[in-house]
Design an enzyme around this catalytic site. Structure first.
Site, PDB file in Angstrom:
ATOM      1  N   GLU A 139       0.876  -1.169   0.000  1.00 47.97           N
ATOM      2  CA  GLU A 139       0.000   0.000   0.000  1.00 47.97           C
ATOM      3  C   GLU A 139       0.911   1.216   0.000  1.00 47.97           C
ATOM      4  O   GLU A 139       1.694   1.408   0.930  1.00 47.97           O
ATOM      5  CB  GLU A 139      -0.899   0.006   1.236  1.00 47.97           C
ATOM      6  CG  GLU A 139      -1.804   1.222   1.342  1.00 47.97           C
ATOM      7  CD  GLU A 139      -2.641   1.240   2.620  1.00 47.97           C
ATOM      8  OE1 GLU A 139      -3.543   2.103   2.728  1.00 47.97           O
ATOM      9  OE2 GLU A 139      -2.383   0.396   3.503  1.00 47.97           O
ATOM     10  N   GLU A 224      -8.641  10.691   5.016  1.00 50.99           N
ATOM     11  CA  GLU A 224      -8.808   9.888   6.219  1.00 50.99           C
ATOM     12  C   GLU A 224      -9.021  10.837   7.402  1.00 50.99           C
ATOM     13  O   GLU A 224      -8.050  11.403   7.914  1.00 50.99           O
ATOM     14  CB  GLU A 224      -7.576   9.026   6.486  1.00 50.99           C
ATOM     15  CG  GLU A 224      -7.351   7.911   5.497  1.00 50.99           C
ATOM     16  CD  GLU A 224      -6.123   7.085   5.831  1.00 50.99           C
ATOM     17  OE1 GLU A 224      -6.232   5.842   5.836  1.00 50.99           O
ATOM     18  OE2 GLU A 224      -5.051   7.675   6.098  1.00 50.99           O
TER      19      GLU A 224
END
Length: 242
Positions: A139, A224
């Site tokens: 990621e 986020e």
């Protein structure tokens, strides 16, 4: 910035646009992209979030997400994002370029706020694979903004990396069955970002031991939130793999 103002924005968006989504895992077709709420961490907090598709044009998309979250300030509550439907399936070794442009702003935000604005790019051994699953090997996050003292997964392993015309600090650590590499802007908020993502791919291959045989499986961009409240507007976002 009062919470009540953002609550009103959520209500107005939900009542005036058929393209506003508010459910935990709601998604909406968005031209070359898919817009998703992805409130995967909402159980760790108290709050709400909605996301609205504003426009699409060719390979570009514009959207807004409005959120308010409280409690557990070190826990991510969501990753509202757009996912490119076809920019995937290319091996890093065969990638010639990956141009991207992202213009965004906080229309409103609380003070303080704990949140990032970031790319979330997934690679794996297989040519295709769903992000954040057993198919994922790496990621790669690119934080264009990180407010409130939040930190990526793992620990900082390098600072002062010059890539794509900006300076970055690199964090690395494991998460589930994949490894996370996070480039965090050392230049503050990058609200008008134009770059070739190949610069980042080349760096992780040459400096971090990522195999060039890895395939790009997904490219997402979004935010986020941890705690606070905000209205985040993406004026325009685009990405391509060549």
């Amino acid at each position: 910035m009062r919470f009540s103002t953002l609550l009103s924005l959520v209500a107005v968006a939900a009542s005036t646009s058929a393209q506003t989504i508010a459910g935990q895992y709601d998604c909406e077709p968005a031209g070359a992209y898919t817009l998703c709420q992805n409130l995967w961490g909402e159980s760790a907090g108290v709050g709400q979030q909605s996301s609205t598709l504003l426009s699409t044009s060719g390979n570009a998309v514009s959207w807004r997400t409005v959120w308010q979250w409280a409690n557990n300030p070190n826990n991510v509550k969501s990753y509202a994002n757009v996912l490119h439907n076809t920019a995937k399936g290319i091996q890093l070794a065969n990638l010639k370029s990956a141009p991207t442009a992202w213009q965004w702003e906080y229309e409103q935000r609380s003070d303080p706020i704990r949140a990032d604005v970031s790319y979330d790019i997934w690679t794996g051994v297989a040519q295709s694979g769903t992000a954040a699953t057993s198919a994922s090997s790496f990621e790669i996050m690119i934080w264009l903004s990180g407010r409130g003292g939040i930190q990526p997964v793992g620990s900082q392993i390098q600072s002062g990396i010059e890539l794509a015309g900006h300076t970055w600090n690199l964090w690395r650590g494991p998460n589930a069955n994949w490894e996370v590499l996070s480039f965090v802007s050392a230049d503050g908020d990058l609200t008008d970002f134009n770059a070739d993502l190949k610069d980042f791919f080349d760096y992780i291959v040459q400096e971090q031991g990522v195999s060039p045989s890895q395939f790009v499986q997904a490219i997402q961009t979004g935010t986020e939130p941890f705690t606070g409240s905000a209205s985040l507007l993406t004026h325009s976002f685009s990405v391509a793999l060549n």
